[in-house]
Each structure stands twice: as structure tokens, then as C-alpha cells.
Scaffold this motif. Sequence first.
Motif, PDB file in Angstrom:
ATOM      1  N   GLY A  45       0.837  -1.221   0.000  1.00 19.48           N
ATOM      2  CA  GLY A  45       0.000   0.000   0.000  1.00 19.48           C
ATOM      3  C   GLY A  45       0.859   1.253   0.000  1.00 19.48           C
ATOM      4  N   ILE A  46       1.899   1.260   0.819  1.00 22.98           N
ATOM      5  CA  ILE A  46       2.806   2.425   0.888  1.00 22.98           C
ATOM      6  C   ILE A  46       3.586   2.566  -0.419  1.00 22.98           C
ATOM      7  N   TRP A  47       4.037   1.434  -0.946  1.00 25.46           N
ATOM      8  CA  TRP A  47       4.856   1.418  -2.164  1.00 25.46           C
ATOM      9  C   TRP A  47       4.099   2.004  -3.365  1.00 25.46           C
ATOM     10  N   GLU A  65       1.530  12.968  -3.321  1.00 21.96           N
ATOM     11  CA  GLU A  65       0.222  13.647  -3.324  1.00 21.96           C
ATOM     12  C   GLU A  65      -0.795  12.854  -2.502  1.00 21.96           C
ATOM     13  N   ASP A  66      -0.748  11.505  -2.666  1.00 19.43           N
ATOM     14  CA  ASP A  66      -1.653  10.643  -1.879  1.00 19.43           C
ATOM     15  C   ASP A  66      -1.400  10.848  -0.384  1.00 19.43           C
ATOM     16  N   CYS A  67      -0.115  10.935  -0.031  1.00 15.20           N
ATOM     17  CA  CYS A  67       0.268  11.078   1.386  1.00 15.20           C
ATOM     18  C   CYS A  67      -0.246  12.404   1.947  1.00 15.20           C
ATOM     19  N   HIS A  97      -0.761  11.135   5.509  1.00 12.45           N
ATOM     20  CA  HIS A  97       0.076   9.951   5.754  1.00 12.45           C
ATOM     21  C   HIS A  97      -0.642   8.876   6.568  1.00 12.45           C
ATOM     22  N   LYS A  98      -1.908   8.690   6.266  1.00 12.46           N
ATOM     23  CA  LYS A  98      -2.713   7.736   7.041  1.00 12.46           C
ATOM     24  C   LYS A  98      -2.118   6.318   6.988  1.00 12.46           C
ATOM     25  N   LYS A  99      -1.787   5.876   5.772  1.00 12.79           N
ATOM     26  CA  LYS A  99      -1.276   4.499   5.618  1.00 12.79           C
ATOM     27  C   LYS A  99       0.082   4.323   6.277  1.00 12.79           C
ATOM     28  N   GLU A 100       0.940   5.338   6.143  1.00 10.98           N
ATOM     29  CA  GLU A 100       2.282   5.262   6.730  1.00 10.98           C
ATOM     30  C   GLU A 100       2.185   5.191   8.250  1.00 10.98           C
TER      31      GLU A 100
END
Lengths: 312, 55
Positions: A263-265, A270-272, A277-280
Motif C-alpha cells: 500500500g505504501i509502495w 500527493e496521496d500522502c 500519511h494515514k497508511k504510513e
Amino acid sequence: MTDASLHSQAHENEASFGDYFALLKPRVMSLVVFTAMVGLLAAPGGIHPFIAFCAILFIAVGGGASGALNMWYDADIDRIMTRTKSRPIPSGKVSANDAFAIGITLSVFSVVMLALATNWVAGALLAFTIFFYVVIYTMWLKRWTPQNIVIGGAAGAFPPMIGWAAVTGDIALESVLMFTLTFMWTPPHFWALTLFMKSDYKDAGVPMLNVTHGRPSTRNHILVYTLLLAAVAIGIAFTAIGGWIYLTTAVILNTIFVIGAIGIWRRTDEDCEADDHKKEKRFFFFSLTYLFLSFGAILAEAALAPYGLGGW
Amino acid sequence: MSFAKEHEIHKRRFGRNLGVALTLAAFVALLMGLTVVKVTRGDFEPASVKEQSGG
């Protein structure tokens, strides 16, 4: 300004016992205590409970000593970074010389006491861990290579090996695999943090991967290390310290972790920015649970073995 | 002005001294415990004595 007020200002910064204790990095110590305890309890053969307690205590003191020496050497960059400038040396509560003296004294004390309480292999491993963290990581590689986290992670990975050696007096495949588990876990854990934390390592002149090679490269590194970690983690299940409980835990944890890394990769900057940075953040916080449950499963296998439930 | 009035710094120093005292006391207790465990288990007996006793 009177002599009395000058005197009073000088005393305001006088260290409390807690400031000296803070030199030992108590939060890092908790990880050291837990993984060392798992290594010690998973090792074949018995150890007297009081000697086990002493061994874990001396390993924790050794870890704390290396923390104090790290703070002594890094006082210059700790003064620059927001996260570290309230530490005892930059805040002026403990002098750098005092921190050095405490670090050296506790290093020698912990190594000698661990060796006397258990055996010289455990003592030598603890001495090597302190040397590795202070000299190889802190003094040499931290300010030189963006792979510093990978190398620094090795120092944090030694405690289960030391715990194992305290019981057996030896190094075994299982203890090396427990080392590898923490070693492989550290880079994705820390690099995920660097993706969402506003870091001031750059100002301090510490080469972090996201600064030197960019955020896309950091995401690639997270994915590669997470895949390697999954291989090691599941491999442990088929050794003497593994079993059904560990295998089930490892499969679930690593599936979630790999999905998170993918998911992070796939994300862009822009997504972050869009979701803060929800996923991170989720990946980073899950990594803490991951390590705790992985070692917890090894502990469960060891604890249930006497009842015929642990292992294969 | 009373010299006996306790300043915050005195409390801090007392805390530090108490911390050091308790740490040293804990260390003495630890050494005592280790010695008792090791002597009871016969860790300090010569190898020949251990062999005779089957240890």
C-alpha cells in the motif's frame, strides 16, 4: 542581577535522579528487556529464576549504558533536533562528561556482572552489542551512510541472542533467527516513521534515506525489507522455537505487514498529503504490535511446551 | 529570613541521594541473592567434588 539570583539559576538546572535515568533511554530498554526475556525463556535447558532475573537486568543496564554513551557522543546533533533537544545533556541538566562516565561505568559493570552471573559468552555478546552501537553505529556509520538505520537495527537485535546465550552459553540457529527478526523489522519500522515525521535530521547532518535518496526510494526499501522480514519470520516457525501458535501468528502478522508495505509502495507524495500519511502512520503503529506479537508467540510456544502444547 | 526553609533544590538533591542509596542497596541485595543461589547450586565447588556428588 545579584550573586544570589545567579546562584539560584545555576541550581535550577541541577539534575534529578530521573535525569540520570533518562540517559539510559528507558523506552528503548523496554524493548531490550522483552526480547531478551523471550530469548532466555525460549532457550533449551533451564536457568534459575533469580539468575534469569539478574541476566535480564544486566542486559537492560548494558543497553542503557550504550544509550548514555550515544547521548554523550551525539550531544551536538541532539541540540539541533527538536525531538532530542530536551534530552539531559542538551537541556544542560547533565554534563557530557558525567554522561560519558556513567556510560562507561555501567558498560563495564553490566558486562562483568552478566558474565559472572551466567557465562562469558553472554558477557562477550553484551560487550560486542555495546561496542557495535556506540562505536560502529553512533561514532562511525550514523553520520556517514543512509543505511544507518539498518546497521543501528543490528545493535537492537542482539538482546534475544544474549538472553539465549545466558542459558545455553552458546549461539544457535534459533537465536540468530531471533536476531534477524528484529534486524529486518527495524528498517521498515523506522523508514515508515521518517515518511510522516517532520524530521530535522537534515539540519543535523545525519543522512536519512528519505533525504538522500528520496521518498520513492524509501518506499521501495520498505517493501523489500518487509518481504525479506516475512521470509525470516515464517522460517522461524519451522525451527525448534516455532510451532502452530507461532506459525499462525506469523502468517497473519506478515500478511497484514506485506499488504501495508505494498500500500505504501503504490502511493505518491500527493496521496500522502491528501490523507495526512494515514497508511504510513497505520503501518508504523502496526509494526510495534507486529514485533510484540511475534516475540509473544515465541514466548507462548516456550511457555506451553511443558504441557505438551507448544512446538511441533 | 530562616535558613531552615527548604528550597526546591534540596528536595531534588534528596531525591537524587535517595535514588543512589536505593540503587546501591538493591545491588547489595542482588549480589547477596546471586551468591546464595550459586552456592546452593554448588557452582563454586571444584570439578572433582561435583563429579563425586554426581553434579
